[in-house]
Design a protein around this motif. Structure first.
Motif, PDB file in Angstrom:
ATOM      1  N   ALA A  96      14.806  14.796   1.706  1.00 47.15           N
ATOM      2  CA  ALA A  96      14.740  15.499   0.418  1.00 47.15           C
ATOM      3  C   ALA A  96      14.388  14.571  -0.734  1.00 47.15           C
ATOM      4  CB  ALA A  96      16.075  16.189   0.136  1.00 47.15           C
ATOM      5  N   TYR A  97      14.553  13.257  -0.549  1.00 44.24           N
ATOM      6  CA  TYR A  97      14.307  12.302  -1.628  1.00 44.24           C
ATOM      7  C   TYR A  97      13.080  11.431  -1.386  1.00 44.24           C
ATOM      8  CZ  TYR A  97      19.158  13.539  -2.715  1.00 44.24           C
ATOM      9  OH  TYR A  97      20.310  14.231  -3.007  1.00 44.24           O
ATOM     10  N   LEU A  98      12.316  11.715  -0.343  1.00 43.42           N
ATOM     11  CA  LEU A  98      11.164  10.878  -0.035  1.00 43.42           C
ATOM     12  C   LEU A  98      10.122  10.929  -1.148  1.00 43.42           C
ATOM     13  CD1 LEU A  98       9.613   9.017   1.868  1.00 43.42           C
ATOM     14  CD2 LEU A  98       8.646  11.055   2.951  1.00 43.42           C
ATOM     15  N   LYS A  99       9.839  12.114  -1.654  1.00 42.51           N
ATOM     16  CA  LYS A  99       8.823  12.231  -2.703  1.00 42.51           C
ATOM     17  C   LYS A  99       9.222  11.450  -3.952  1.00 42.51           C
ATOM     18  CE  LYS A  99       8.572  16.775  -2.590  1.00 42.51           C
ATOM     19  NZ  LYS A  99       8.123  18.155  -2.928  1.00 42.51           N
ATOM     20  N   LEU A 100      10.510  11.462  -4.277  1.00 47.28           N
ATOM     21  CA  LEU A 100      10.995  10.697  -5.431  1.00 47.28           C
ATOM     22  C   LEU A 100      10.812   9.200  -5.187  1.00 47.28           C
ATOM     23  CD1 LEU A 100      12.461  10.710  -8.174  1.00 47.28           C
ATOM     24  CD2 LEU A 100      14.630  10.631  -6.906  1.00 47.28           C
ATOM     25  N   ALA A 101      11.100   8.759  -3.967  1.00 50.62           N
ATOM     26  CA  ALA A 101      10.962   7.338  -3.636  1.00 50.62           C
ATOM     27  C   ALA A 101       9.509   6.884  -3.717  1.00 50.62           C
ATOM     28  CB  ALA A 101      11.527   7.062  -2.251  1.00 50.62           C
ATOM     29  N   LEU A 102       8.575   7.784  -3.382  1.00 53.71           N
ATOM     30  CA  LEU A 102       7.156   7.427  -3.348  1.00 53.71           C
ATOM     31  C   LEU A 102       6.422   7.745  -4.651  1.00 53.71           C
ATOM     32  CD1 LEU A 102       6.151   8.529   0.277  1.00 53.71           C
ATOM     33  CD2 LEU A 102       6.767   6.245  -0.550  1.00 53.71           C
ATOM     34  N   GLN A 103       7.158   8.084  -5.695  1.00 58.39           N
ATOM     35  CA  GLN A 103       6.508   8.323  -6.988  1.00 58.39           C
ATOM     36  C   GLN A 103       5.726   7.081  -7.418  1.00 58.39           C
ATOM     37  OE1 GLN A 103       9.369   9.540  -9.944  1.00 58.39           O
ATOM     38  NE2 GLN A 103       8.931  11.699  -9.653  1.00 58.39           N
ATOM     39  N   GLY A 104       4.494   7.288  -7.806  1.00 59.88           N
ATOM     40  CA  GLY A 104       3.657   6.166  -8.226  1.00 59.88           C
ATOM     41  C   GLY A 104       2.851   5.555  -7.100  1.00 59.88           C
ATOM     42  N   VAL A 105       3.202   5.863  -5.858  1.00 65.24           N
ATOM     43  CA  VAL A 105       2.443   5.369  -4.712  1.00 65.24           C
ATOM     44  C   VAL A 105       1.206   6.248  -4.524  1.00 65.24           C
ATOM     45  CG1 VAL A 105       2.477   4.966  -2.216  1.00 65.24           C
ATOM     46  CG2 VAL A 105       4.502   4.448  -3.599  1.00 65.24           C
ATOM     47  N   GLU A 106       0.047   5.629  -4.353  1.00 65.53           N
ATOM     48  CA  GLU A 106      -1.200   6.360  -4.220  1.00 65.53           C
ATOM     49  C   GLU A 106      -1.786   6.183  -2.821  1.00 65.53           C
ATOM     50  OE1 GLU A 106      -3.660   4.933  -7.382  1.00 65.53           O
ATOM     51  OE2 GLU A 106      -2.331   5.698  -8.962  1.00 65.53           O
ATOM     52  N   LYS A 107      -2.736   7.042  -2.493  1.00 56.98           N
ATOM     53  CA  LYS A 107      -3.324   7.027  -1.156  1.00 56.98           C
ATOM     54  C   LYS A 107      -3.847   5.649  -0.742  1.00 56.98           C
ATOM     55  CE  LYS A 107      -4.628  11.933  -1.182  1.00 56.98           C
ATOM     56  NZ  LYS A 107      -5.753  12.904  -1.104  1.00 56.98           N
ATOM     57  N   PRO A 108      -4.566   4.945  -1.617  1.00 53.55           N
ATOM     58  CA  PRO A 108      -5.072   3.620  -1.210  1.00 53.55           C
ATOM     59  C   PRO A 108      -3.965   2.616  -0.877  1.00 53.55           C
ATOM     60  CG  PRO A 108      -6.272   4.422  -3.123  1.00 53.55           C
ATOM     61  CD  PRO A 108      -5.104   5.336  -2.941  1.00 53.55           C
ATOM     62  N   ASP A 109      -2.764   2.823  -1.443  1.00 57.81           N
ATOM     63  CA  ASP A 109      -1.664   1.900  -1.179  1.00 57.81           C
ATOM     64  C   ASP A 109      -1.222   1.952   0.287  1.00 57.81           C
ATOM     65  OD1 ASP A 109      -1.601   1.209  -3.892  1.00 57.81           O
ATOM     66  OD2 ASP A 109      -0.235   2.860  -4.357  1.00 57.81           O
ATOM     67  N   LEU A 110      -1.463   3.075   0.944  1.00 62.94           N
ATOM     68  CA  LEU A 110      -1.051   3.250   2.343  1.00 62.94           C
ATOM     69  C   LEU A 110      -2.204   3.075   3.323  1.00 62.94           C
ATOM     70  CD1 LEU A 110       1.285   6.371   1.967  1.00 62.94           C
ATOM     71  CD2 LEU A 110       1.925   3.965   1.950  1.00 62.94           C
ATOM     72  N   GLU A 111      -3.388   2.893   2.798  1.00 60.38           N
ATOM     73  CA  GLU A 111      -4.569   2.828   3.650  1.00 60.38           C
ATOM     74  C   GLU A 111      -4.514   1.640   4.604  1.00 60.38           C
ATOM     75  OE1 GLU A 111      -9.478   2.747   3.234  1.00 60.38           O
ATOM     76  OE2 GLU A 111      -8.189   2.831   1.451  1.00 60.38           O
ATOM     77  N   GLY A 112      -4.783   1.907   5.869  1.00 59.20           N
ATOM     78  CA  GLY A 112      -4.861   0.848   6.868  1.00 59.20           C
ATOM     79  C   GLY A 112      -3.532   0.339   7.368  1.00 59.20           C
ATOM     80  N   LYS A 113      -2.420   0.855   6.849  1.00 62.14           N
ATOM     81  CA  LYS A 113      -1.102   0.357   7.228  1.00 62.14           C
ATOM     82  C   LYS A 113      -0.498   1.197   8.360  1.00 62.14           C
ATOM     83  CE  LYS A 113      -0.260  -0.985   2.398  1.00 62.14           C
ATOM     84  NZ  LYS A 113      -0.374  -2.439   2.526  1.00 62.14           N
ATOM     85  N   ILE A 114       0.414   0.590   9.092  1.00 59.46           N
ATOM     86  CA  ILE A 114       1.258   1.359  10.003  1.00 59.46           C
ATOM     87  C   ILE A 114       2.402   1.927   9.180  1.00 59.46           C
ATOM     88  CG2 ILE A 114       2.781   1.294  12.006  1.00 59.46           C
ATOM     89  CD1 ILE A 114       1.151  -1.047  13.084  1.00 59.46           C
ATOM     90  N   ILE A 115       2.541   3.253   9.179  1.00 62.59           N
ATOM     91  CA  ILE A 115       3.595   3.909   8.417  1.00 62.59           C
ATOM     92  C   ILE A 115       4.644   4.424   9.404  1.00 62.59           C
ATOM     93  CG2 ILE A 115       4.156   5.591   6.642  1.00 62.59           C
ATOM     94  CD1 ILE A 115       2.054   3.497   5.804  1.00 62.59           C
ATOM     95  N   VAL A 116       5.857   3.969   9.228  1.00 64.72           N
ATOM     96  CA  VAL A 116       6.941   4.271  10.160  1.00 64.72           C
ATOM     97  C   VAL A 116       7.926   5.222   9.490  1.00 64.72           C
ATOM     98  CG1 VAL A 116       8.751   3.304  11.626  1.00 64.72           C
ATOM     99  CG2 VAL A 116       6.690   1.948  11.103  1.00 64.72           C
TER     100      VAL A 116
ATOM    101  N   THR B 131       2.787  -5.292   2.020  1.00 63.37           N
ATOM    102  CA  THR B 131       3.055  -5.301   3.459  1.00 63.37           C
ATOM    103  C   THR B 131       2.012  -4.541   4.262  1.00 63.37           C
ATOM    104  OG1 THR B 131       4.502  -3.364   3.182  1.00 63.37           O
ATOM    105  CG2 THR B 131       5.543  -5.514   3.096  1.00 63.37           C
ATOM    106  N   ASP B 132       1.977  -4.811   5.570  1.00 60.67           N
ATOM    107  CA  ASP B 132       1.074  -4.064   6.445  1.00 60.67           C
ATOM    108  C   ASP B 132       1.816  -3.024   7.286  1.00 60.67           C
ATOM    109  OD1 ASP B 132       1.418  -7.007   7.899  1.00 60.67           O
ATOM    110  OD2 ASP B 132       1.508  -5.375   9.344  1.00 60.67           O
ATOM    111  N   ILE B 133       3.160  -3.083   7.295  1.00 64.88           N
ATOM    112  CA  ILE B 133       3.971  -2.077   7.981  1.00 64.88           C
ATOM    113  C   ILE B 133       5.003  -1.555   6.994  1.00 64.88           C
ATOM    114  CG2 ILE B 133       5.616  -1.615   9.851  1.00 64.88           C
ATOM    115  CD1 ILE B 133       4.222  -3.789  11.469  1.00 64.88           C
ATOM    116  N   VAL B 134       5.036  -0.240   6.815  1.00 62.59           N
ATOM    117  CA  VAL B 134       5.943   0.395   5.855  1.00 62.59           C
ATOM    118  C   VAL B 134       6.921   1.276   6.621  1.00 62.59           C
ATOM    119  CG1 VAL B 134       6.134   1.918   3.851  1.00 62.59           C
ATOM    120  CG2 VAL B 134       4.136   0.407   4.100  1.00 62.59           C
TER     121      VAL B 134
END
Length: 340
Positions: free
Chosen positions: A94-114, A84-87
């Motif tokens: 308190a559980y955000l870090k657990l949800a994003l386990q395995g997600v790396e910086k390039p995975d979020l590059e260029g996206k709108i993060i909401v 996706t281009d919008i996340v």
């Protein structure tokens, strides 16, 4: 690759989280008329199987029909994000870090993060926008923050509600607002990112305070005084942290405080009410089976208050009761003498 928001005619959106607010947000997106593709990350495999088979979330807002294409409910957050281009991040803080386990910086590059999260990341003691910027190098102008007042339960019933979308880049805020607006969701745009984020954190603490007082038997007259003092305390805090020309009586600040302090759907008020009635923190958490963001936020905000030497009597009362295990009757009695 940097997202060019001017040239994208159809957006792909992922919702990360599977609670009530995330379920309501999937509904908002699906009920919006703009052309888009929606992916939904759900933590439990058994819930995914149920959603795919019956088109409902079995755990939260189970009456809401899930209108997603086949194979768009995923157990891999990284896969959902990379598609996706919008996340839209919609987990308890308190559980955000657990949800994003395995997600790396390039995975979020260029996206709108909401961020639809109304809390602070506990270990880092950062609001979500700051955490994304410092941990994943997401530029601040690529972050959009969603503020209320808006309870998921009323969204599920399609009751008219208002959301505020805040970003340093108003064009990106407008893109997200356009995707989530529909016949029962109205949108406002703001550039007050820190004010909206911190206001959302603080209103949960103040709802806890209101619940504690209600559990102790204080009436509506006192609650009105408490809330009117709370909005002034909120204004004092956000102006100290981020001086700006903001209207604290706007719906995203005062409105969100009011609905969280008074609504039957407010889990923070419910949690506080149980504490006021004599529940321990652990027993209240077990009985609710839902996260009251204000509990974690109280500890984080207290650190900021101490660091900046701020006078915040309502926040201090909540902290003393929840973390220093002081008697609620004593702490509220002390607080009452400071209210005007």
């Amino acid at each position: 690759m940097v997202l060019n928001t001017q040239k994208i005619s159809q957006h792909t959106v992922s919702v990360i989280g599977s609670g009530s607010w995330a379920t309501a947000m999937v509904k908002m997106l699906a009920d919006n008329k703009l052309e888009k593709e929606i992916f939904w990350w759900v933590r439990k495999e058994e819930d995914i199987e149920y959603i795919n088979r019956y088109r409902h979330n079995p755990t939260y807002l189970s009456a809401v029909e899930v209108k997603l294409e086949e194979n768009h409910v995923l157990s891999d957050a990284r896969q959902a994000i990379r598609s996706t281009d919008i996340v839209i991040l919609n987990t308890p803080a308190a559980y955000l870090k657990l949800a994003l386990q395995g997600v790396e910086k390039p995975d979020l590059e260029g996206k709108i993060i909401v961020s639809a999260i109304k809390g602070i990341i506990p270990d880092e003691n950062l609001i979500v926008g700051e955490y994304l910027n410092q941990t994943y190098d997401v530029p601040l102008d690529h972050i959009v923050v969603i503020g209320g007042p808006c309870h998921a339960e009323e969204v599920s019933q399609e009751k008219l509600s208002y959301l505020t979308f805040a970003s340093k880049d108003l064009d990106k805020a407008q893109i997200v607002a356009d995707l989530l607006s529909n016949r029962y969701i109205n949108a406002n745009i703001s550039d007050d990112v820190l004010g909206v984020e911190y206001g959302a954190v603080l209103k949960n603490i103040y709802a806890l305070a209101g619940g504690i007082c209600h559990g102790l038997g204080y009436g509506d007259n006192f609650q009105a005084v408490l809330v009117s003092n709370a909005i002034r305390e909120m204004e004092f805090f956000v102006q100290e942290i981020d001086p700006a020309d903001r209207e604290i009586n706007a719906s995203v600040y005062l409105g969100d405080l009011l609905v969280t302090a008074y609504s039957q759907f407010s889990r923070n008020r419910t949690f506080g009410n149980m504490i006021g009635k004599g529940y321990t923190v652990q027993s209240a958490q077990l009985e609710m089976n839902m996260v009251a963001e204000g509990y974690y936020a109280s500890d984080c905000i207290q650190s900021i208050i101490h660091k900046n030497e701020l006078e915040m009597p309502i926040c201090n009362m909540v902290y003393q009761v929840l973390y220093n295990h002081q008697p609620a009757t004593f702490e509220v009695s002390k607080l009452a003498k400071k209210l005007t």
